[in-house]
Motif scaffolding. Sequence first.
Motif, short mmCIF file in Angstrom:
data_model
loop_
_atom_site.label_atom_id
_atom_site.label_comp_id
_atom_site.label_asym_id
_atom_site.label_seq_id
_atom_site.Cartn_x
_atom_site.Cartn_y
_atom_site.Cartn_z
N GLN A 270 3.05 -12.81 10.61
CA GLN A 270 2.49 -11.45 10.65
C GLN A 270 1.22 -11.41 11.48
O GLN A 270 0.44 -12.37 11.48
CB GLN A 270 2.17 -10.98 9.24
CG GLN A 270 1.88 -9.49 9.23
CD GLN A 270 1.67 -8.90 7.86
OE1 GLN A 270 1.60 -9.62 6.88
NE2 GLN A 270 1.56 -7.60 7.80
N THR A 271 1.05 -10.30 12.20
CA THR A 271 -0.21 -10.10 12.91
C THR A 271 -0.91 -8.88 12.30
O THR A 271 -0.25 -7.97 11.79
CB THR A 271 0.02 -9.87 14.42
OG1 THR A 271 1.09 -8.96 14.58
CG2 THR A 271 0.37 -11.15 15.13
N PHE A 272 -2.23 -8.89 12.36
CA PHE A 272 -3.00 -7.78 11.78
C PHE A 272 -2.56 -6.47 12.42
O PHE A 272 -2.37 -6.38 13.64
CB PHE A 272 -4.50 -7.98 12.03
CG PHE A 272 -5.11 -9.01 11.13
CD1 PHE A 272 -5.21 -8.80 9.75
CD2 PHE A 272 -5.60 -10.20 11.65
CE1 PHE A 272 -5.78 -9.75 8.92
CE2 PHE A 272 -6.17 -11.17 10.82
CZ PHE A 272 -6.26 -10.93 9.46
N GLY A 273 -2.39 -5.47 11.58
CA GLY A 273 -2.07 -4.13 12.07
C GLY A 273 -0.58 -3.90 12.25
O GLY A 273 -0.16 -2.77 12.49
N ASN B 271 4.96 -6.09 8.06
CA ASN B 271 5.29 -7.45 7.63
C ASN B 271 6.73 -7.77 8.01
O ASN B 271 7.65 -7.14 7.52
CB ASN B 271 5.09 -7.51 6.11
CG ASN B 271 4.92 -8.93 5.64
OD1 ASN B 271 5.01 -9.86 6.43
ND2 ASN B 271 4.69 -9.09 4.36
N PHE C 40 -5.23 -12.37 16.34
CA PHE C 40 -4.80 -11.41 15.32
C PHE C 40 -3.67 -11.89 14.42
O PHE C 40 -2.97 -11.08 13.83
CB PHE C 40 -4.43 -10.06 15.95
CG PHE C 40 -5.51 -9.46 16.80
CD1 PHE C 40 -6.79 -9.33 16.30
CD2 PHE C 40 -5.27 -9.07 18.09
CE1 PHE C 40 -7.81 -8.80 17.08
CE2 PHE C 40 -6.28 -8.55 18.89
CZ PHE C 40 -7.55 -8.41 18.37
N THR D 178 -2.42 -13.24 10.97
CA THR D 178 -3.07 -13.07 9.67
C THR D 178 -3.32 -14.41 8.98
O THR D 178 -2.73 -15.43 9.32
CB THR D 178 -2.22 -12.20 8.72
OG1 THR D 178 -0.94 -12.83 8.59
CG2 THR D 178 -2.06 -10.80 9.25
#
Length: 629
Positions: free
Chosen positions: A262-265, A268, A310, A312
């Motif tokens: 997962q990356t921020f923003g 999921n 970015f 998570t």
Amino acid sequence: MAAAAASFAALPCLLLLLLLPSFGAASNVTYDHRSLIIDGRRRLVISTSIHYPRSVPEMWPKLVAEAKDGGADCIETYVFWNGHEIAPGQYYFEDRFDLVRFVKVVRDAGLLLILRIGPFVAAEWNFGGVPVWLHYVPGTVFRTNNEPFKSHMQSFTTYIVNMMKKEQLFASQGGNIILAQIENEYGGYLEQYYGTAGKAYAMWAASMALAQNTGVPWIMCQQPDAPDPVINTCNSFYCDNFQPNSPTKPKFWTENWPGWFQTFGESNPHRPPEDVAFAVARFFEKGGSVQNYYVYHGGTNFGRTTGGPFITTSYDYDAPIDEYGLRRFPKWAHLKELHKSIKLCEHTLLCGNTSFVSLGPKQEADIYTDQSGGCVAFLANIDSDKDKVVTFRNRQYDLPAWSVSILPDCKNVVFNTAKVQSQTSMVVMVPESLQAAKPDRWSIFRETTGIWGKNNFIRNGFVDHINTTKDTTDYLWYTTSFSVDGSYSSKGTQAVLNIDSKGHGVHAFLNNELIGSAYGNGSQSSFTVGLPINLRTGKNDLALLSMTVGLQNAGPSYEWIGAGFTNVSISGLKNGVVDLSSNNWTYKIGLEGEYYSLFKPDQRSNKRWVPQSEPPKNQPLTWYKVSKC
Ligand code: GAL
């Protein structure tokens, strides 16, 4: 229906004994075109990645046990160079980085191990696992035919191999390590990224691996052209069509991604268990013999280990075991049933002759028969929309869309990848309100806006963020002042602060007030932002907090990408645009709270923490601490 050509596994196949491996006596690990052969026995290997530094050692035995109970007979891990060689020649193997302890936990559980030594790993891990200090060793270029890189890389990999040898952990010594890997890619990618310097490095890395004399085969992921005798392996969501590219090499799958990171923003990522099972069944149906889930347990990117930008802190990956070490239903259980079914077929699959029968335009049967009368069939419906009834050996079978049925006796279906029959209940995490529970247990620490303590240096213009912090912190303050007279504003226009940055993020303060934030959404996380501002007559103080959020972990020349500001100006003024880029800028590396290690448990009584009756809201640059009893 047309029967296609048969292939024959030449090794004499005695009945496979499904005994646990017993370690202690040296094993002979070899392979041929069909499979690994351990002490003369063909092996079908279900392997599961668990990265040791992404959980705490106390969790390891349970995680390994969950993998074993889920049908795994092997654990795979990368080795994380920058976690181990924290400064040139200074090694760390404690706590979460206790590699030997991890390998022994796996061995003591009776499981095999695949060791991917890296030292470049990608893996969504900071700087792809390569130490940041190496970037600053003069003349170093990562992953090319470059002497400083090769010499540090060789020292580290040899150190790891020797450490494993000393502990007798290679199968050839009686240990559980059956396969090893050096580098993450050979050939294709490196050549594409770095031309002949990449290709030459790849060939050198392969020859260096082979020279290590571990007594176990070497593998390489995601490349079709590793030099002999390194085994090419597949890396993807589906590997049924993967060709090992050699009549003497088996078909292995190093990375089957059961989910994604997962990356921020972003939302999921989720991969349904039916699709994962379909991919695995198709791989074994089409001649695969070693399959590894990357990752079976993803865990947590503790501290500042996450790659990026970015990515998570959670590396849950929608994996069969969740971040906290709990079984993810129904994925874990569905795959367990799949593994059981495939294992029922192991002997005939690996020792039999194979034939192919078309059952329809998008329906296929792959059949394996052995000399002892064994017969195994995989019936596949590769139509992603339509269910289909097919006839196979005079019987009818319902094949749901995008599914494989496994028939260990060529008659009875023991498993269909699209039919989830295992537990479907899910673990739901219930948030606990810390705020409501004990309001009086909060304390805060407010950072100074801009330079705290003594500045690090003053410079005309901008420095690169990463070259300055050397990744000792994510934060770098860039501050400057400028003056405007009372007539600065241009009628009807708003003054705007314009920032261009190579990434990754910024919090901008004018005269101690937060005026806005931005983060990278351009190529390589660069960004451009315009923030409306109100200036005051006379001197104005601008403080820009530049932030990195995990260093790049892959891609061509990723270590040179850099971060931080390239242009800062103010527009909308009466006299046009004022460019501040070549101003005198004062720099401060890191935050004050970091300097005092306020986040560490042993600093919980530090007097800088100011008790609060309630946690304050909307206060920028604030550290919060709450204790629970
Ligand atoms: C692969 C790489 C892994 C990991 C994966 C995505 O290509 O080899 O290290 O980055 O992608 O999770």
